[in-house]
Design a protein around this motif. Structure first.
Motif, PDB file in Angstrom:
ATOM      1  N   ARG A  95      43.377  30.271  28.789  1.00  0.00           N
ATOM      2  CA  ARG A  95      42.583  31.391  28.284  1.00  0.00           C
ATOM      3  C   ARG A  95      41.970  30.959  26.968  1.00  0.00           C
ATOM      4  NH1 ARG A  95      43.325  32.801  32.748  1.00  0.00           N
ATOM      5  NH2 ARG A  95      44.464  34.582  33.523  1.00  0.00           N
TER       6      ARG A  95
ATOM      7  N   GLN B 121      40.062  32.285  23.459  1.00  0.00           N
ATOM      8  CA  GLN B 121      39.832  33.427  22.586  1.00  0.00           C
ATOM      9  C   GLN B 121      38.911  32.973  21.459  1.00  0.00           C
ATOM     10  OE1 GLN B 121      43.497  34.855  20.864  1.00  0.00           O
ATOM     11  NE2 GLN B 121      42.703  36.939  20.688  1.00  0.00           N
TER      12      GLN B 121
ATOM     13  N   PHE C 156      36.835  33.885  17.723  1.00  0.00           N
ATOM     14  CA  PHE C 156      36.842  34.677  16.495  1.00  0.00           C
ATOM     15  C   PHE C 156      35.607  34.334  15.673  1.00  0.00           C
ATOM     16  CE2 PHE C 156      41.238  34.198  17.719  1.00  0.00           C
ATOM     17  CZ  PHE C 156      41.754  35.475  17.557  1.00  0.00           C
TER      18      PHE C 156
ATOM     19  N   LYS D 292      37.369  37.972  13.029  1.00  0.00           N
ATOM     20  CA  LYS D 292      37.329  39.134  13.924  1.00  0.00           C
ATOM     21  C   LYS D 292      37.102  38.632  15.348  1.00  0.00           C
ATOM     22  CE  LYS D 292      35.539  42.172  10.413  1.00  0.00           C
ATOM     23  NZ  LYS D 292      34.334  42.671   9.809  1.00  0.00           N
ATOM     24  N   GLU D 293      37.802  39.262  16.289  1.00  0.00           N
ATOM     25  CA  GLU D 293      37.641  38.844  17.682  1.00  0.00           C
ATOM     26  C   GLU D 293      36.195  39.001  18.134  1.00  0.00           C
ATOM     27  OE1 GLU D 293      41.597  39.221  20.355  1.00  0.00           O
ATOM     28  OE2 GLU D 293      40.420  41.041  20.105  1.00  0.00           O
TER      29      GLU D 293
ATOM     30  N   HIS E   7      34.115  39.030  21.562  1.00  0.00           N
ATOM     31  CA  HIS E   7      34.322  39.170  23.003  1.00  0.00           C
ATOM     32  C   HIS E   7      33.119  38.584  23.748  1.00  0.00           C
ATOM     33  CE1 HIS E   7      37.141  42.798  22.088  1.00  0.00           C
ATOM     34  NE2 HIS E   7      37.534  41.672  21.534  1.00  0.00           N
TER      35      HIS E   7
ATOM     36  N   CYS F 124      33.487  37.307  26.860  1.00  0.00           N
ATOM     37  CA  CYS F 124      33.712  37.568  28.279  1.00  0.00           C
ATOM     38  C   CYS F 124      34.019  39.053  28.436  1.00  0.00           C
ATOM     39  CB  CYS F 124      34.859  36.704  28.791  1.00  0.00           C
ATOM     40  SG  CYS F 124      34.498  34.927  28.630  1.00  0.00           S
ATOM     41  N   ASP F 125      34.461  39.434  29.617  1.00  0.00           N
ATOM     42  CA  ASP F 125      34.701  40.850  29.887  1.00  0.00           C
ATOM     43  C   ASP F 125      35.801  41.457  29.021  1.00  0.00           C
ATOM     44  OD1 ASP F 125      32.692  40.881  31.751  1.00  0.00           O
ATOM     45  OD2 ASP F 125      34.031  40.378  33.406  1.00  0.00           O
ATOM     46  N   GLY F 126      36.824  40.692  28.713  1.00  0.00           N
ATOM     47  CA  GLY F 126      37.936  41.215  27.926  1.00  0.00           C
ATOM     48  C   GLY F 126      38.056  40.515  26.589  1.00  0.00           C
ATOM     49  N   ARG F 127      39.256  40.559  26.051  1.00  0.00           N
ATOM     50  CA  ARG F 127      39.502  39.932  24.755  1.00  0.00           C
ATOM     51  C   ARG F 127      39.484  38.416  24.852  1.00  0.00           C
ATOM     52  NH1 ARG F 127      44.898  41.668  22.640  1.00  0.00           N
ATOM     53  NH2 ARG F 127      44.181  40.461  20.855  1.00  0.00           N
ATOM     54  N   VAL F 128      39.815  37.884  26.012  1.00  0.00           N
ATOM     55  CA  VAL F 128      39.844  36.431  26.207  1.00  0.00           C
ATOM     56  C   VAL F 128      39.016  36.067  27.428  1.00  0.00           C
ATOM     57  CG1 VAL F 128      42.105  36.121  25.118  1.00  0.00           C
ATOM     58  CG2 VAL F 128      41.974  36.533  27.571  1.00  0.00           C
ATOM     59  N   CYS F 129      38.622  34.810  27.475  1.00  0.00           N
ATOM     60  CA  CYS F 129      37.890  34.292  28.635  1.00  0.00           C
ATOM     61  C   CYS F 129      38.864  33.522  29.511  1.00  0.00           C
ATOM     62  CB  CYS F 129      36.789  33.338  28.199  1.00  0.00           C
ATOM     63  SG  CYS F 129      35.441  34.080  27.282  1.00  0.00           S
TER      64      CYS F 129
END
Length: 190
Positions: A143, A145, A147, A151-152, A154, A156-161
């Motif tokens: 996965r 992620q 930043f 700050k995150e 996004h 991809c669709d969620g918090r991680v790809c």
């Protein structure tokens, strides 16, 4: 612009107080000066010139190649790069982030623009991509992620790809090269 820079530097330390340099400007004048700075950087480092995306793509190629190598071995590694805000702006450009349509220009000030260097690359900036190796029974899944300035981000669709989503987005940079001088003959330089 020197007084504006002095005002901006002072505001780093105190957002509540107004010093002599900031007192020279109204809030509207400060927003105009911010727009002028954004416009300058938009053409110098951002979407305003095609070469900027090509230069940013070379850094993303290295990210992709390093992550791909990390997924094909058990070796744990850390890769870190440190650069000027100019390169960070070029990375945004290569990824198509903060693109305004129509592009920003000096014809009118676009107040709700995405390209705002005060937030994207203020005096210092960072772009971090973290490859997480997750153990699933006898194999790993990966996965990624992202930043931006802690700050995150996004992408991809969620918090991680997922690894497949990452490949889908970043495989385009696998063949990036800084050998593009012949491609630049059509560009006009000011």
């Amino acid at each position: 612009m020197t007084f504006y820079d002095l005002c901006r530097n002072y505001r780093l330390y105190s957002t509540n107080k107004r010093d002599a340099w900031c007192a020279l400007f109204t809030d509207d004048e400060l927003q105009i000066l911010e727009y002028i700075e954004d416009l300058k950087i938009y053409f110098k480092n951002g979407h305003g010139h095609p070469i900027n995306g090509l230069l940013g793509a070379s850094a993303l190629k290295d990210l992709y190649v390093n992550f791909q190598a990390a997924t094909s071995s058990d070796h744990k590694s850390f890769v870190g790069y440190f650069s000027h805000g100019t390169m960070i702006d070029m990375i945004y450009t290569a990824m198509g982030l903060y693109y305004d349509y129509p592009g920003i220009s000096g014809m009118e000030r676009i107040k709700n623009r995405k390209w705002r260097t005060s937030f994207l690359t203020p005096f210092a900036a960072n772009f971090v991509a973290v490859l997480h190796r997750c153990r699933k029974v006898s194999r790993y899944s990966y996965r990624i992620q992202f930043f931006l300035n802690e700050k995150e981000l996004h992408l991809c669709d969620g918090r991680v790809c997922s690894w497949n989503s990452f490949k889908e987005k970043f495989e385009q940079f696998a063949n990036a090269s800084i050998e593009f001088c012949d491609e630049l003959t059509d560009f006009y330089y000011v």
